[in-house]
Design a protein around this motif. Sequence first.
Motif, PDB file in Angstrom:
ATOM      1  N   ALA A 226     -19.063 -54.668  -7.495  1.00  0.00           N
ATOM      2  CA  ALA A 226     -18.844 -55.982  -8.095  1.00  0.00           C
ATOM      3  C   ALA A 226     -19.957 -56.915  -7.666  1.00  0.00           C
ATOM      4  CB  ALA A 226     -17.484 -56.550  -7.695  1.00  0.00           C
ATOM      5  N   VAL A 227     -20.384 -57.748  -8.602  1.00  0.00           N
ATOM      6  CA  VAL A 227     -21.427 -58.736  -8.365  1.00  0.00           C
ATOM      7  C   VAL A 227     -20.906 -60.067  -8.880  1.00  0.00           C
ATOM      8  CG1 VAL A 227     -23.780 -59.439  -8.925  1.00  0.00           C
ATOM      9  CG2 VAL A 227     -23.251 -57.006  -8.580  1.00  0.00           C
ATOM     10  N   ALA A 228     -21.015 -61.110  -8.087  1.00  0.00           N
ATOM     11  CA  ALA A 228     -20.526 -62.423  -8.503  1.00  0.00           C
ATOM     12  C   ALA A 228     -21.494 -63.489  -8.034  1.00  0.00           C
ATOM     13  CB  ALA A 228     -19.132 -62.694  -7.933  1.00  0.00           C
ATOM     14  N   GLY A 229     -21.550 -64.583  -8.782  1.00  0.00           N
ATOM     15  CA  GLY A 229     -22.439 -65.669  -8.411  1.00  0.00           C
ATOM     16  C   GLY A 229     -22.452 -66.774  -9.438  1.00  0.00           C
ATOM     17  N   THR A 230     -23.614 -67.391  -9.585  1.00  0.00           N
ATOM     18  CA  THR A 230     -23.771 -68.528 -10.476  1.00  0.00           C
ATOM     19  C   THR A 230     -24.997 -68.330 -11.350  1.00  0.00           C
ATOM     20  OG1 THR A 230     -22.836 -69.967  -8.773  1.00  0.00           O
ATOM     21  CG2 THR A 230     -23.977 -71.040 -10.594  1.00  0.00           C
ATOM     22  N   ALA A 231     -24.849 -68.518 -12.625  1.00  0.00           N
ATOM     23  CA  ALA A 231     -25.984 -68.519 -13.542  1.00  0.00           C
ATOM     24  C   ALA A 231     -26.562 -69.929 -13.617  1.00  0.00           C
ATOM     25  CB  ALA A 231     -25.548 -68.059 -14.928  1.00  0.00           C
ATOM     26  N   ASN A 232     -27.873 -70.030 -13.636  1.00  0.00           N
ATOM     27  CA  ASN A 232     -28.566 -71.321 -13.709  1.00  0.00           C
ATOM     28  C   ASN A 232     -28.118 -72.272 -12.596  1.00  0.00           C
ATOM     29  OD1 ASN A 232     -29.865 -70.592 -16.271  1.00  0.00           O
ATOM     30  ND2 ASN A 232     -27.813 -70.855 -17.141  1.00  0.00           N
ATOM     31  N   ALA A 238     -25.304 -74.781 -15.056  1.00  0.00           N
ATOM     32  CA  ALA A 238     -24.725 -73.861 -14.065  1.00  0.00           C
ATOM     33  C   ALA A 238     -23.354 -73.377 -14.525  1.00  0.00           C
ATOM     34  CB  ALA A 238     -24.600 -74.552 -12.715  1.00  0.00           C
ATOM     35  N   ALA A 239     -23.112 -72.062 -14.389  1.00  0.00           N
ATOM     36  CA  ALA A 239     -21.853 -71.481 -14.833  1.00  0.00           C
ATOM     37  C   ALA A 239     -21.531 -70.256 -13.979  1.00  0.00           C
ATOM     38  CB  ALA A 239     -21.947 -71.080 -16.304  1.00  0.00           C
ATOM     39  N   ALA A 261     -17.981 -74.704  -7.912  1.00  0.00           N
ATOM     40  CA  ALA A 261     -18.428 -76.021  -8.333  1.00  0.00           C
ATOM     41  C   ALA A 261     -19.953 -76.110  -8.318  1.00  0.00           C
ATOM     42  CB  ALA A 261     -17.830 -77.089  -7.421  1.00  0.00           C
ATOM     43  N   SER A 262     -20.574 -75.572  -7.270  1.00  0.00           N
ATOM     44  CA  SER A 262     -22.031 -75.554  -7.176  1.00  0.00           C
ATOM     45  C   SER A 262     -22.410 -74.556  -6.095  1.00  0.00           C
ATOM     46  CB  SER A 262     -22.574 -76.948  -6.839  1.00  0.00           C
ATOM     47  OG  SER A 262     -22.144 -77.346  -5.554  1.00  0.00           O
ATOM     48  N   GLY A 263     -23.692 -74.283  -5.976  1.00  0.00           N
ATOM     49  CA  GLY A 263     -24.149 -73.391  -4.922  1.00  0.00           C
ATOM     50  C   GLY A 263     -23.836 -71.940  -5.212  1.00  0.00           C
ATOM     51  N   ALA A 264     -23.558 -71.163  -4.159  1.00  0.00           N
ATOM     52  CA  ALA A 264     -23.437 -69.707  -4.274  1.00  0.00           C
ATOM     53  C   ALA A 264     -21.990 -69.245  -4.191  1.00  0.00           C
ATOM     54  CB  ALA A 264     -24.256 -69.039  -3.172  1.00  0.00           C
ATOM     55  N   VAL A 265     -21.794 -67.970  -4.576  1.00  0.00           N
ATOM     56  CA  VAL A 265     -20.521 -67.276  -4.418  1.00  0.00           C
ATOM     57  C   VAL A 265     -20.775 -66.048  -3.559  1.00  0.00           C
ATOM     58  CG1 VAL A 265     -18.701 -66.004  -5.605  1.00  0.00           C
ATOM     59  CG2 VAL A 265     -19.626 -68.075  -6.626  1.00  0.00           C
ATOM     60  N   HIS A 266     -19.828 -65.703  -2.702  1.00  0.00           N
ATOM     61  CA  HIS A 266     -19.948 -64.546  -1.830  1.00  0.00           C
ATOM     62  C   HIS A 266     -18.791 -63.601  -2.125  1.00  0.00           C
ATOM     63  CE1 HIS A 266     -22.784 -67.137   0.250  1.00  0.00           C
ATOM     64  NE2 HIS A 266     -21.845 -68.070   0.235  1.00  0.00           N
TER      65      HIS A 266
END
Length: 405
Positions: A226-232, A238-239, A261-266
């Motif tokens: 699994a890969v998760a994070g933020t586009a743009n 940002a999404a 909301a902003s920044g990164a996801v782990h």
Amino acid sequence: MLAAAMRGRISILAVTLLVAGCQSQTPSGSASPSSTASETQSAAPSVAASATDPGPAAWSETGSFNDTGGFSLVIDIAQNGTVVVAVGTQYVAPIPNFGFPPDHDGRLWISEDGYTWSDAAPAGVFDGVSLNQVLATPAGGFVAFGFGPAQRAWGSADGETWTEIPSPFPANSTVTSLASGAQGYLTLVDGPARQLWFSGDGAAWAATYALADQAVSIGAGDEGFAVAGTANPGTAQAAPFGIASSDGSGWVPAATPPSVASGAVHVAPHAGDWYAMANGDLTATTPVSFSANGLDWAQSGSMPLAEVQADATTTCREFVTALHGSTPWLVATSRLSFPCSEGGFVVHGTQRASTDGTTWTDLPFAAGTPGQTGSGSAVFATVMVNGRLVLAGQSNSAATFWIGE
């Protein structure tokens, strides 16, 4: 990361610190990308069985290494049979806020039980290297990756004798994170082309997914990746972003990626499921998301983040820099926001553990002190050894190991 909190150019080491905690994941998650969004449902989080909440008396520091007085840290850890190998980097001086880090060498530590650690870096082998990933191969050996000055790799049959081998990745790239699971290995490779690479045996690698403007965290579990994070990230566009794969080669977009909301996801595997956590956006809590398959995500809880008084008129907020999964444990790493941390000036926050992603316990490690770079403790890698949770990272600028009793 955290554009509202961090300013300026981040040093090479600071980037390593921010991504180090999401590199090595203990096999324990699942992804089922063969199912479509309409065919899958998000199940309730699994509650891990037979786990004891770790109180202050339940943890022991089992090793501390810093032989230059500069800056030392453990970044990744892997286990093969009775041999546990950890890798990291030793710097000869504190890290500057901006610019290039000082002289440094790759370091390697070895243990058979998680209690006793020895500095086992062969003389001259890792000189001038930032050593930051290690994996255990199906054949019983190990492969380590580092950068200095180009992307490099080393192999070992026993964790003690190491020989440089051809790197499978482009010379002008950097392996920023690595995840190991039952279906193989996944790396995030940064360079002119930012890509996900997969290997079934730790030796032969192939690029399987091209990333563009996505800031992501990677995880490897029992049934896939699994890969998760933020586009743009950092823009008005940002999404949330997420993908999953059962074989590391074919990738399916997540129907409902973890929200941020902003920044990164782990992201981290846990007890056959997946959890994800956002940085925190300088708020009192950060949301925790759950998925049974790596595709369908929903918020399942939250984790508290402390506010720290920097001086008489200024406060800093903790934000999350990594989430680690070693079933039955989840461990979250945090550091302090600007002005307590900026670029290479790092002050660590509270480290927290959970068995269900809902209830979190503060780990009883040294707290960071605003104004003192490298102060406090940070967990950058986890592994289960003989039923006990082993943590590796840094405490007050020294490479440090802990074990849960």
